[in-house]
Structures are given as structure tokens and as C-alpha cells.
Design a protein around this motif. Structure first.
Motif, PDB file in Angstrom:
ATOM      1  N   UNK A   1     -17.964  37.918  11.222  1.00  0.00           N
ATOM      2  CA  UNK A   1     -18.867  38.601  12.148  1.00  0.00           C
ATOM      3  C   UNK A   1     -19.498  37.635  13.138  1.00  0.00           C
ATOM      4  N   UNK A   2     -19.755  36.414  12.678  1.00  0.00           N
ATOM      5  CA  UNK A   2     -20.423  35.442  13.542  1.00  0.00           C
ATOM      6  C   UNK A   2     -19.465  34.579  14.342  1.00  0.00           C
ATOM      7  N   UNK A   3     -18.279  34.307  13.792  1.00  0.00           N
ATOM      8  CA  UNK A   3     -17.345  33.382  14.439  1.00  0.00           C
ATOM      9  C   UNK A   3     -16.369  34.093  15.370  1.00  0.00           C
ATOM     10  N   UNK A   4     -15.888  35.266  14.971  1.00  0.00           N
ATOM     11  CA  UNK A   4     -14.893  35.965  15.786  1.00  0.00           C
ATOM     12  C   UNK A   4     -15.375  36.266  17.212  1.00  0.00           C
ATOM     13  N   UNK A   5     -16.616  36.732  17.416  1.00  0.00           N
ATOM     14  CA  UNK A   5     -17.058  36.975  18.802  1.00  0.00           C
ATOM     15  C   UNK A   5     -17.019  35.719  19.669  1.00  0.00           C
ATOM     16  N   UNK A   6     -17.258  34.563  19.063  1.00  0.00           N
ATOM     17  CA  UNK A   6     -17.230  33.312  19.833  1.00  0.00           C
ATOM     18  C   UNK A   6     -15.817  33.042  20.338  1.00  0.00           C
TER      19      UNK A   6
ATOM     20  N   UNK B   1     -30.351  31.183  14.559  1.00  0.00           N
ATOM     21  CA  UNK B   1     -31.469  31.616  15.382  1.00  0.00           C
ATOM     22  C   UNK B   1     -32.184  30.453  16.043  1.00  0.00           C
ATOM     23  N   UNK B   2     -33.408  30.709  16.504  1.00  0.00           N
ATOM     24  CA  UNK B   2     -34.133  29.712  17.292  1.00  0.00           C
ATOM     25  C   UNK B   2     -34.448  28.452  16.498  1.00  0.00           C
ATOM     26  N   UNK B   3     -34.707  28.579  15.189  1.00  0.00           N
ATOM     27  CA  UNK B   3     -34.983  27.390  14.378  1.00  0.00           C
ATOM     28  C   UNK B   3     -33.776  26.454  14.375  1.00  0.00           C
ATOM     29  N   UNK B   4     -32.589  27.037  14.323  1.00  0.00           N
ATOM     30  CA  UNK B   4     -31.381  26.222  14.365  1.00  0.00           C
ATOM     31  C   UNK B   4     -31.203  25.551  15.713  1.00  0.00           C
ATOM     32  N   UNK B   5     -31.546  26.262  16.781  1.00  0.00           N
ATOM     33  CA  UNK B   5     -31.440  25.686  18.127  1.00  0.00           C
ATOM     34  C   UNK B   5     -32.418  24.524  18.280  1.00  0.00           C
ATOM     35  N   UNK B   6     -33.593  24.641  17.678  1.00  0.00           N
ATOM     36  CA  UNK B   6     -34.557  23.538  17.711  1.00  0.00           C
ATOM     37  C   UNK B   6     -33.975  22.305  17.028  1.00  0.00           C
TER      38      UNK B   6
ATOM     39  N   UNK C   1     -24.760  28.123  16.615  1.00  0.00           N
ATOM     40  CA  UNK C   1     -26.012  27.934  15.885  1.00  0.00           C
ATOM     41  C   UNK C   1     -27.029  29.010  16.270  1.00  0.00           C
ATOM     42  N   UNK C   2     -27.083  29.329  17.549  1.00  0.00           N
ATOM     43  CA  UNK C   2     -28.014  30.359  18.005  1.00  0.00           C
ATOM     44  C   UNK C   2     -27.723  31.703  17.351  1.00  0.00           C
ATOM     45  N   UNK C   3     -26.449  32.036  17.222  1.00  0.00           N
ATOM     46  CA  UNK C   3     -26.072  33.333  16.655  1.00  0.00           C
ATOM     47  C   UNK C   3     -26.303  33.374  15.148  1.00  0.00           C
ATOM     48  N   UNK C   4     -25.973  32.292  14.445  1.00  0.00           N
ATOM     49  CA  UNK C   4     -26.017  32.309  12.989  1.00  0.00           C
ATOM     50  C   UNK C   4     -27.412  31.984  12.444  1.00  0.00           C
TER      51      UNK C   4
ATOM     52  N   UNK D   1     -32.022  32.845  32.479  1.00  0.00           N
ATOM     53  CA  UNK D   1     -31.072  31.756  32.691  1.00  0.00           C
ATOM     54  C   UNK D   1     -30.588  31.186  31.357  1.00  0.00           C
ATOM     55  N   UNK D   2     -31.504  31.028  30.406  1.00  0.00           N
ATOM     56  CA  UNK D   2     -31.139  30.495  29.094  1.00  0.00           C
ATOM     57  C   UNK D   2     -30.183  31.427  28.363  1.00  0.00           C
ATOM     58  N   UNK D   3     -30.369  32.749  28.558  1.00  0.00           N
ATOM     59  CA  UNK D   3     -29.503  33.726  27.890  1.00  0.00           C
ATOM     60  C   UNK D   3     -28.067  33.653  28.383  1.00  0.00           C
ATOM     61  N   UNK D   4     -27.873  33.131  29.599  1.00  0.00           N
ATOM     62  CA  UNK D   4     -26.519  33.005  30.150  1.00  0.00           C
ATOM     63  C   UNK D   4     -25.747  31.850  29.532  1.00  0.00           C
ATOM     64  N   UNK D   5     -26.445  30.903  28.953  1.00  0.00           N
ATOM     65  CA  UNK D   5     -25.811  29.648  28.522  1.00  0.00           C
ATOM     66  C   UNK D   5     -24.678  29.878  27.538  1.00  0.00           C
ATOM     67  N   UNK D   6     -24.934  30.618  26.462  1.00  0.00           N
ATOM     68  CA  UNK D   6     -23.941  30.759  25.398  1.00  0.00           C
ATOM     69  C   UNK D   6     -22.681  31.502  25.850  1.00  0.00           C
ATOM     70  N   UNK D   7     -22.783  32.753  26.363  1.00  0.00           N
ATOM     71  CA  UNK D   7     -21.551  33.453  26.756  1.00  0.00           C
ATOM     72  C   UNK D   7     -20.818  32.786  27.911  1.00  0.00           C
TER      73      UNK D   7
END
Length: 255
Positions: free
Chosen positions: A6-11, A120-125, A115-118, A205-211
Motif C-alpha cells: 500500500x505504501x510502496x506501490x504508489x511510489x 509522517x512528519x516525525x519521519x521527515x524531521x 518516509x513522508x507517506x509511511x 509548494x512543499x506538497x508538490x515535492x514528493x509527487x
């Protein structure tokens, strides 16, 4: 469906979409380069800026994260260098390139979305704390080792160490990721809040980064060819995908 799928396939689906957009001729390959530049110079620096500016570090030292990660990097780099020079009979310069290729994780274009998807924000930090030293450490290590390898192979005249470090320093100062991290640290230290329309723009702008990063990777894949280096490329890929994360995991458990 499993959490991994669920987390890896969309990437990888986004990467595939980017590849198909160029492969089918729907979009030009040059647009992928422009999108990648936008991600590297705008979207990701803004994401890093926001993450650091709003982060709650809870007074914890990042030392253990750095030690665990770079222990895995050093181990993987060493194995890759030995595999390239002893296993494939390449010279020291290719050994350095093999080490960089296998040990330089894609913390930006793949790491941040995953990391952001799996996590969340703590992981991004946590990842941002790693990114803050990842690029300087890898640049310095790679440049110094390549300079040493070229001297050993008599490929060019030796360069003064001070000039080498000065060149690296100039590259880092102009790097958009470093600028984003430093700006975020200044806002965080100064206690400057992000609010109002400025906050909305930064969030968008930050939301655009991942996709955008994932699609740009797929668009760029069309121009890369393995050629006659399939053997060493597969070996380095195996080290990057298995040995690097495995050794970092072991180091994390030990620390």
C-alpha cells in the motif's frame, strides 16, 4: 493489501507514469529535466525549510542517527570499492564511483516521499536531520577519495587540499537544499512562526515535492542506458538496495 504494498506501490506507480509520459511521446524528455530542476531548486528546499522551521526536536541529539547511518554507508562503500577493484578488475577511480553509487542513498527524490507517506512528519524531521549532513559528508568523502585515486592512477596533477575544500564549500553554499535547511534552522532558532498566506503558499509548494520528484525520476529514466556495464551495475544496485539498508538497520539496533 499489505502495508508494504500500500505504501510502496504508489511510489513506483508515479515513477512508471513519468516514464510512460516520455516513452509514449506524450511529453518531451526535456520537460522531465525541467521538472527535476524545479523539485531540486524549489519544492524540496521549501519542504526542508518548513520541516525544520516547524520541527519539534524535543532536545534529542541527532548523533545516534548520524552514527548509525554513516556506519552503514562506510561499510557499503568499502564493500563496493573492493567489489569493483578486486571483483571486476577496475581501477581505483571506478572503485570510488562504485562506492558513491552504492552508498549514496536517494534521500531526496525517493526518501522524502517514502518516509513522508509511511512515517509522517516525525519521519521527515528525522530524515531532514540526516540530510543536513548527508550531502556535505558524501561530497567531501567522494571528492577527497577521487582526488587520491587520480593521484594513484597518475591521471592528473594533484590538487592542493585547501583548494579542494574551498571548491566543495562553494558548491555547498550555493546548494538549494543547504539553503533551505539553513533558512529553516534560522526560523526555528528565532521562533518565527509560519502563518497566514505565507504558510499556505509554503504548504502548497512543499506538497508538490514528493509527487513531482517521483514523476521526474520516471521521465529521466528514458535517457539512461546500462550498455556494457550490466555486471557491475547489478552488483552496485544489489549493494544499494540490500547491503546499505541492512547495515544501517543493524547499526540502528546496536545504537
Amino acid at each position: 493489501m499489505s502495508d508494504v504494498a500500500l505504501n510502496v506501490l504508489p511510489i513506483f506507480a508515479l515513477i512508471l507514469i513519468g516514464w510512460l509520459l516520455v516513452r509514449t511521446g506524450y511529453l518531451r524528455e526535456e520537460l522531465g529535466e525541467g521538472l527535476g530542476e524545479f523539485v531540486f531548486r524549489v519544492a524540496v528546499p521549501v519542504l526542508l525549510f518548513r520541516t525544520i522551521a516547524e520541527a519539534d526536536f524535543s532536545g534529542e541529539s541527532p548523533l545516534r542517527i548520524w552514527l548509525a547511518y554513516f556506519a552503514g554507508v562506510a561499510f557499503t562503500w568499502t564493500v563496493a570499492h573492493l567489489a569493483a577493484t578486486l571483483g571486476f578488475g577496475r581501477d581505483r577511480r571506478i572503485g570510488v564511483l562504485a562506492g558513491v553509487s552504492s552508498a549514496f542513498a536517494n534521500t531526496i527524490f525517493i526518501g522524502l516521499p517514502l518516509v513522508s507517506r509511511i512515517v509522517g512528519n516525525e519521519g521527515v524531521v528525522a530524515l531532514s536531520v540526516l540530510i543536513s549532513v548527508h550531502l556535505p559528508v558524501m561530497m567531501i568523502a567522494g571528492t577527497v577519495l577521487m582526488e587520491r585515486a587520480e593521484r594513484k592512477e597518475h591521471a592528473r596533477e594533484p590538487q592542493r587540499f585547501s583548494a579542494l575544500l574551498l571548491g566543495i564549500g562553494r558548491s555547498l553554499v550555493r546548494n538549494p537544499l543547504v539553503i533551505g535547511l539553513v533558512a529553516g534552522a534560522l526560523f526555528h532558532t528565532g521562533g518565527v512562526p509560519l502563518s497566514g498566506p505565507v504558510k499556505v503558499v509554503i504548504d502548497q509548494l512543499a506538497a508538490l515535492a514528493a509527487p513531482a520528484a517521483l514523476v521526474s525520476i520516471g521521465m529521466a529514466l528514458n535517457k539512461y542506458k546500462v550498455g556494457g556495464n550490466a555486471g557491475i551495475a547489478l552488483a552496485m544496485t544489489g549493494l544499494k538496495l540490500l547491503v546499505l539498508p541492512g547495515s544501517v538497520y543493524v547499526a540502528c539496533r546496536l545504537l
